[in-house]
Design an enzyme around this catalytic site. Structure first.
Site, mmCIF file in Angstrom:
data_model
loop_
_atom_site.group_PDB
_atom_site.id
_atom_site.type_symbol
_atom_site.label_atom_id
_atom_site.label_comp_id
_atom_site.label_asym_id
_atom_site.label_seq_id
_atom_site.Cartn_x
_atom_site.Cartn_y
_atom_site.Cartn_z
ATOM 1 N N GLY A 144 13.516 -14.211 -10.736
ATOM 2 C CA GLY A 144 13.425 -13.910 -9.199
ATOM 3 C C GLY A 144 14.970 -13.730 -8.753
ATOM 4 O O GLY A 144 15.157 -13.386 -7.341
ATOM 5 N N LEU A 145 15.683 -13.686 -9.504
ATOM 6 C CA LEU A 145 17.251 -13.307 -8.908
ATOM 7 C C LEU A 145 17.464 -11.713 -8.694
ATOM 8 O O LEU A 145 18.394 -11.582 -8.143
ATOM 9 C CB LEU A 145 18.280 -13.760 -9.886
ATOM 10 C CG LEU A 145 18.328 -13.254 -11.475
ATOM 11 C CD1 LEU A 145 18.846 -11.958 -11.692
ATOM 12 C CD2 LEU A 145 19.138 -14.199 -12.209
ATOM 13 N N GLU A 167 1.068 2.183 7.811
ATOM 14 C CA GLU A 167 1.581 2.926 6.536
ATOM 15 C C GLU A 167 1.987 4.421 6.867
ATOM 16 O O GLU A 167 3.216 4.813 6.194
ATOM 17 C CB GLU A 167 0.438 2.877 5.656
ATOM 18 C CG GLU A 167 0.049 1.492 4.980
ATOM 19 C CD GLU A 167 -1.260 1.207 4.525
ATOM 20 O OE1 GLU A 167 -1.989 2.182 3.935
ATOM 21 O OE2 GLU A 167 -1.630 0.194 4.510
ATOM 22 N N SER A 218 11.720 -5.598 -8.354
ATOM 23 C CA SER A 218 12.909 -5.294 -7.305
ATOM 24 C C SER A 218 13.950 -4.291 -7.743
ATOM 25 O O SER A 218 14.381 -4.410 -9.272
ATOM 26 C CB SER A 218 13.334 -6.576 -7.225
ATOM 27 O OG SER A 218 12.250 -7.593 -6.581
ATOM 28 N N HIS A 236 1.040 -1.288 0.179
ATOM 29 C CA HIS A 236 -0.096 -0.224 -0.069
ATOM 30 C C HIS A 236 0.798 1.176 0.054
ATOM 31 O O HIS A 236 0.508 2.327 -0.592
ATOM 32 C CB HIS A 236 -0.932 -0.060 1.138
ATOM 33 C CG HIS A 236 -2.106 -0.967 1.379
ATOM 34 N ND1 HIS A 236 -2.977 -1.099 2.325
ATOM 35 C CD2 HIS A 236 -2.561 -1.860 0.094
ATOM 36 C CE1 HIS A 236 -3.741 -2.079 1.729
ATOM 37 N NE2 HIS A 236 -3.306 -2.416 0.584
ATOM 38 N N TYR A 241 -9.594 4.033 2.568
ATOM 39 C CA TYR A 241 -10.110 2.894 3.389
ATOM 40 C C TYR A 241 -11.411 2.983 3.744
ATOM 41 O O TYR A 241 -12.141 1.903 3.766
ATOM 42 C CB TYR A 241 -9.249 2.818 4.768
ATOM 43 C CG TYR A 241 -7.905 2.040 4.696
ATOM 44 C CD1 TYR A 241 -7.599 0.830 4.469
ATOM 45 C CD2 TYR A 241 -6.975 2.744 4.541
ATOM 46 C CE1 TYR A 241 -6.460 0.220 4.420
ATOM 47 C CE2 TYR A 241 -5.706 2.312 4.220
ATOM 48 C CZ TYR A 241 -5.539 0.908 4.256
ATOM 49 O OH TYR A 241 -4.308 0.344 4.080
#
Length: 420
Positions: free
Chosen positions: A286-287, A142, A211, A90, A100
């Site tokens: 994923g590395l 958050e 990532s 979030h 919310y």
């Protein structure tokens, strides 16, 4: 984890009693919820992956999360890892506290619509109270995460400084602030950034998380993105929507919007923990967070023993493999031997030499890996970081647990829609 506002015992009892009903009808409820909420608030399309909506993954994941919350409404500590992951997601999407209330309104309305007369006023009141308590938990957490990025809130414009093809499918994008402000805020090795780009065929922005694939630096962020073809059962109609757009349309000098680094999947060097070995286990793209973790450890001169275990379909599809081999070779040649690398290749080609280009043919099989030298099964302090397709990560986790590794020492990078 933040503490939820008190819920009355009667409300707790009702929520727990109705949890099985929510599980049975969960996906129907959450599908209706998304349809109605986004229909009334089309601006929220910018927050959700169209791929996950189209495939049904997003409604299924929300249904699972709602059921988990209902089952543990009187003991939220059991959900701390899930709450932390969602809170970081979030934060990365710049979710605001006032949103919310919108979610709560349409979620409770969907429950009432699907359950019909079975949703009594008492049940509706109990779920309304439970949702409000959970919303407070997320809002508080958050707020803490946003505060940690002092001076950076919301989306920030970054320029593609360099675009480098790592493999035929994976390309790295080096991102620098358009305004030239430096140094960039640091991050914890393994974390990600969210980026959003305008998708012409949709007519609105779409976000994705990627990532960071380099150790923290002050001059740029690097993400490494795999082009997704959409084959092999991936989402129909919108395969690799953002990844393909980045590969095909975004070049050096182009601008994308980015939020501050986030994520609960990281290995942060801490004094006194350098003796704990770590295994970095990944498949395919994923590395990327593993490269950040590995490079950070090397740059810091860490004494931690690190094992790199990676699987790819072909040798040519492995990004950064020469870089990783070089690090491992230097460690072996220095008699330090604190870093090792083990490569699996599903389909080796005739030119590939076993022991040089790869170690094992086939998918990643931890039973083939040195149990103590590379998996550290003889060390009860060892940590395991796993990133790749969800099924792959769960397979690796099951194997490690079966080998006696405590679950709390195993960390999965769950990017998409969560534990289904």
């Amino acid at each position: 984890m933040a503490v939820a506002a008190p819920i009355s015992p009667s409300h707790i009892a009702i929520v727990k009693a109705t949890a099985p009903v929510l599980k049975e009808h969960g996906t129907t409820i959450t599908t209706l919820f998304y349809k109605n909420m986004i229909g009334a608030h089309p601006e929220l399309k910018n927050y959700f992956s169209l791929s996950n909506q189209s495939s049904g993954a997003q409604p299924r994941a929300l249904a699972a999360a709602v059921f988990a919350y209902a089952s543990h409404v009187d003991d939220l500590a059991q959900l701390s890892a899930l709450v932390e992951r969602i809170a970081h997601k979030h934060e990365s999407l710049n979710v605001a506290p006032e949103q919310y209330a919108i979610v709560g309104k349409y979620l409770i309305e969907a429950v009432a619509a699907v359950l019909g007369d079975a949703c009594t006023p008492d049940i509706a009141a109990a779920w309304t109270a439970a949702y409000a308590a959970l919303a407070d938990v997320f809002i508080d957490r958050e707020k803490q995460l946003y505060a940690a990025h002092a001076g950076w809130t919301g989306w920030r414009r970054f320029k593609v400084q360099r675009k480098v093809a790592e493999t035929p499918e994976i390309t790295s994008f080096y991102l620098v602030p358009e305004d030239g402000a430096a140094p960039l805020p640091g991050f914890k090795p393994g974390q990600y950034v969210s980026l959003q780009v305008f998708v012409p065929q949709l007519g609105h922005m779409q976000p994705r998380q990627y990532s960071l694939s380099e150790a923290p630096r002050g001059d740029y962020y690097r993400i490494s993105v795999k082009r997704e073809s959409g084959r092999k059962g991936e989402e129909v109609g919108v395969p690799g929507l953002i990844s393909n757009l980045l590969h095909e349309k975004y070049n050096e000098g182009d601008v994308i919007e980015v939020t501050a680094p986030a994520g609960e999947f990281f290995l942060e060097p801490k004094k006194g923990e350098e003796e704990k070995p770590v295994a970095l286990i990944s498949a395919g793209v994923g590395l990327t967070p593993m490269v950040s973790i590995l490079n950070s450890a090397v740059d810091a001169g860490s004494r931690r023993r690190i094992s790199w275990i990676h699987g790819a379909h072909r040798t040519e599809s492995r990004a950064f493999s020469a870089h990783v081999r070089d690090i491992a070779t230097r460690a072996q040649d220095s008699n330090d031997k604190k870093i090792s690398a083990t490569f699996f290749v599903t389909a080796p080609e005739q030119k590939d030499v076993q022991g040089v280009d790869y170690h094992f043919a086939g998918r990643v099989d931890l039973a083939k890996v040195d149990p103590n030298g590379a998996l550290f099964l003889d060390d009860a302090s060892a940590e395991y970081f796993i990133c790749g397709p969800y099924a792959f990560m769960k397979d690796m986790e099951r194997w490690l647990v079966g080998a006696g590794v405590a679950a709390e020492r195993i960390h999965l990078e769950v990017f998409g829609t969560g534990d289904q």
